[in-house]
Scaffold this active site. Structure first.
Site, PDB file in Angstrom:
ATOM      1  CG  ASP A 238      46.711  39.296  46.496  1.00 52.48           C
ATOM      2  OD1 ASP A 238      46.123  40.208  46.204  1.00 52.48           O
ATOM      3  OD2 ASP A 238      46.565  38.486  47.530  1.00 52.48           O
TER       4      ASP A 238
ATOM      5  CB  SER B  48      42.946  42.453  43.097  1.00 50.41           C
ATOM      6  OG  SER B  48      41.839  41.510  42.826  1.00 50.41           O
TER       7      SER B  48
ATOM      8  CB  SER C 293      42.741  39.087  47.754  1.00 54.29           C
ATOM      9  OG  SER C 293      43.583  40.354  46.975  1.00 54.29           O
TER      10      SER C 293
END
Length: 375
Positions: free
Chosen positions: A293, A253, A291
């Site tokens: 983000d 992340s 992830s």
């Protein structure tokens, strides 16, 4: 007593600025076309403050909290306009729905590890209701972002407590920002190297308004590392999909916090937040499935701040039009890209819960950059 212990952790475990490794720009890598501010940090935006609490204990605890205060006053009373953006939503960003709904932030922004979001939020709430003027407050939108530091840190131990969150807020100050393995970046990993906290800024020329955009990142994601256009991850032999078609090595992340002194509406702050992911892509990330983000952007400009009087009656607010946003977009993309590289440059090799993560070999990266770029 616990707050004192958390502050002691801050003072004892965070390395001094003099011990830091060179930043990318100091090593001769100048990213982008715009110039940085004097500190090349998010604190180049006047009034913004940053604080860290770093927790390093035994062989297994490698974590912490980073606090960003948009201004040093009572944020609940004098809220700032804000925008929020998601590139891939595999993560937890507490408070994001209210930011999107109301377009404002009313607390410090805290970054920590995935399993400690509730403790960080509890610290924000306790700190907020204790501020003079907030005696009647009955609802607090705590803003907390996270990345998973579970390789270097025993994340299931949930070592972060609300006292550490409060201590990070109390420690927030203007001036140079410590980078690397500090605060929320203590146990993070990026591109298979040691990640961490990084920051950068851009100052627009006076002909474009003279505004400043500052960025702070918590880097904990992957891909094939690119430094200022040079594909150094491949050259160093560490990159996503090197050995197999399907891999989770690029998962992770990144949290991006963007500050500006430009008078922007919450709508245009959301647009600014989206542009941060241009910088993330430039570092070599495909923004993978696993992830989280996230980007949050706020303005410190007095003309768009939301004190009680402005929230209680109609008012005229001066803000930049859409046609003046493109230079700010450029600034956000550049500052995000450089903040990530700074986070890698500042982070040294670390042993932790499940093993060792090497720090980025700066001298080798600089040589590769020079060779690939033809400098």
């Amino acid at each position: 007593m616990m707050r004192g212990l958390a502050l002691a952790a801050l003072l004892l475990l965070v390395p001094s600025m003099s011990d830091a490794r060179p930043r990318a720009r100091e090593a001769g890598i100048e990213i982008g076309i715009l110039s940085p501010g004097p500190l090349n940090a998010i604190t180049d935006v006047a009034g913004v403050e940053v604080g860290h609490v770093t927790l390093i204990e035994g062989q297994t605890i490698r974590t912490g909290v980073t606090a960003i205060r948009p201004h040093g006053g009572n944020l609940y009373q004098d809220k700032v306009p804000a925008g929020f953006a998601v590139a891939n939503g595999y993560g937890k960003f507490m408070g994001s729905t209210q930011i999107r709904e109301l377009g404002e932030i009313e607390t410090p922004i805290l970054l920590t590890n995935t399993m400690s979001v509730p403790e960080a939020a509890a610290g924000i709430i306790e700190w907020t209701i204790a501020q003079p003027g907030n005696e009647e407050v009955r609802s607090v939108n705590a803003v907390v972002g996270e990345t998973n530091d579970g390789y270097l840190n025993d994340i299931r131990a949930r070592r972060v407590r609300k006292e550490a969150a409060i201590a990070a807020i109390d420690a927030a100050q203007s001036g140079p920002v410590q980078e690397g393995s500090v605060g929320a970046g203590t146990g993070t990993i990026a591109f298979s190297w040691k990640g961490g906290i990084g920051t950068s800024s851009r100052k627009l020329p006076q002909t474009l308004g003279g505004y400043t955009v500052g960025v702070l990142v918590q880097s904990n994601y992957g891909g094939a590392l690119v430094v200022d256009g040079a594909r150094v991850g491949e050259a160093l032999g560490k990159y996503y999909l090197k050995n197999e078609v399907a891999s989770d090595e690029a998962d992770g992340s990144v949290i991006i916090v963007i500050a500006t002194d430009a008078p922007l509406s919450d709508r245009n702050l959301e647009r600014l937040a989206h542009r941060a992911f241009v910088g993330i892509a430039r570092t070599g990330s495909p923004i993978t499935n696993g992830s989280g983000d996230y980007a949050v952007a706020f303005s410190t400009h007095e003309a768009v701040r939301r004190p009680p009087a402005r929230r209680e009656a109609a008012s005229t607010i001066g803000e930049l039009p859409n046609e003046m946003m493109s230079p700010l977009f450029q600034a956000a993309a550049e500052a995000t890209e450089e903040a990530v590289i700074n986070s890698l440059f500042a982070s040294e090799t670390m042993d932790g819960h499940q093993g060792r993560i090497e720090g980025l070999p700066i001298e080798e990266v600089v040589r590769l950059h020079q060779r690939i770029k033809g400098d």
